[in-house]
Design an enzyme around this catalytic site. Structure first.
Site, PDB file in Angstrom:
ATOM      1  N   ARG A 241     -20.341   0.471  17.217  1.00 21.03           N
ATOM      2  CA  ARG A 241     -21.492   1.370  17.303  1.00 21.03           C
ATOM      3  C   ARG A 241     -22.597   0.758  16.440  1.00 21.03           C
ATOM      4  NH1 ARG A 241     -20.404   6.426  14.197  1.00 21.03           N
ATOM      5  NH2 ARG A 241     -19.464   7.368  16.065  1.00 21.03           N
TER       6      ARG A 241
ATOM      7  N   ASP B 144     -16.256   4.931  10.628  1.00 21.22           N
ATOM      8  CA  ASP B 144     -17.683   4.962  10.288  1.00 21.22           C
ATOM      9  C   ASP B 144     -18.006   3.969   9.181  1.00 21.22           C
ATOM     10  OD1 ASP B 144     -19.000   6.684  11.993  1.00 21.22           O
ATOM     11  OD2 ASP B 144     -18.527   8.471  10.833  1.00 21.22           O
TER      12      ASP B 144
END
Length: 302
Positions: A180, A130
């Site tokens: 992402r 992330d």
């Protein structure tokens, strides 16, 4: 102003202690957080899988300050990988480098990330690193690129709010790293980030087109219907199949839209957070979307 206030409160420890100990707010948080245990997350994953959706599990927590705690977090993620395999659910995992000990030392962080990636490789299960606040961006990209040379099943996240993201996307595409794409959930200074929503959205669309055209199975992570429609149109116009990318959305947000896209044949992955450290995550979700704040407040009052 409301967004800035909520992002500030996400870092307020006194309010954090009050919220996590309050029965009403803990109950309402279950709309956006699967629960506090891995079993809760696996059960939520089963339900989503039955609805035709993939999952990315995230054991919430960040900014670890002790070596022992960072190692414990890494072990928890290894346990989650085993649980995914043992329960035969369709899921991968997302990890935060600050939870892996990056604030302590990069060496410790990379050691923990390596242990997770080695364990995931045997199944194999994809691991997403992330992206956190901009202070971590350079290290996150650097660590991801180095890890990807050893492990193909690792990717990361790019935030369209940052000026530097086009360069980062180009670098990640060149090495075949899965990305992402998000808008960004942190309060960032104007020295590094766009401040207007229209600029963030414009940059998102530009990066989306780059990733669809040249990227490796990109994840278009947004609840913005205008951007979703633009993504679908760009894919159609350029002959990009629905199996070449996926949409991603957050657990509990825009459920009808999630189901609509699945019914149209698009890949949908739901980001499912779990664990006791849900307060900062919940505050950032409310800052991103005012409707979430209305939901939380109305239910807490009831």
């Amino acid at each position: 102003m409301l967004r800035d206030t909520l992002l500030y409160l996400a870092q307020n420890n006194n309010l954090r202690e009050f919220v996590i100990s309050n029965r009403a707010t803990r109950s309402v948080s279950r709309r956006f957080v699967a629960g506090e245990t891995l079993d809760d997350a696996i059960q939520a994953t089963r339900v989503l899988n039955q609805r035709g959706m993939h999952v990315s599990l995230d054991h919430l927590g960040e900014n670890v300050s002790e070596t022992r705690e960072a190692k414990a977090v890494a072990r928890d993620f290894i346990v989650s990988l085993d649980a995914i395999k043992q329960n035969s659910v369709d899921a991968n995992i997302s990890i935060k480098l600050s939870a892996m000990g990056l604030d302590i030392s990069q060496e410790l962080c990379e050691e923990n990330v390596c242990s997770i990636l080695k364990h995931a490789q045997q199944y194999p299960i994809f691991v997403r690193i992330d992206m956190e606040a901009s202070a971590y961006t350079e290290q996150t990209i650097d660590i991801t690129l180095r890890m990807h040379k050893q492990f193909e099943h690792v990717g990361t996240v790019i935030q369209s709010c940052l000026y530097r993201s086009k360069k980062d996307v180009e670098q990640l595409i060149a090495q075949g790293v899965r990305v992402r794409l998000v808008k960004g959930a942190y309060k960032e200074p104007k020295t590094v980030a766009f401040q207007n929503k229209s600029e963030v959205d414009h940059n998102y669309v530009q990066l989306m087109m780059m990733l669809l055209l040249k990227g490796n199975y990109p994840a278009i992570a947004t609840h913005d219907e205008a951007i979703i429609n633009a993504t679908c149109k760009y894919a159609r116009d350029h002959g990009i199949g629905k199996d070449a990318f996926e949409f991603q959305m957050l657990y509990g947000i825009r459920r009808n839209l999630q189901e609509k896209l699945v019914s149209q044949g698009y890949n949908m992955r739901i980001y499912v957070p779990y664990g006791s450290q849900w307060y900062p995550y919940l505050m950032r979700r409310m800052a991103e979307r005012p409707a979430n704040l209305v939901f939380v407040m109305s239910n807490a009052l009831r």
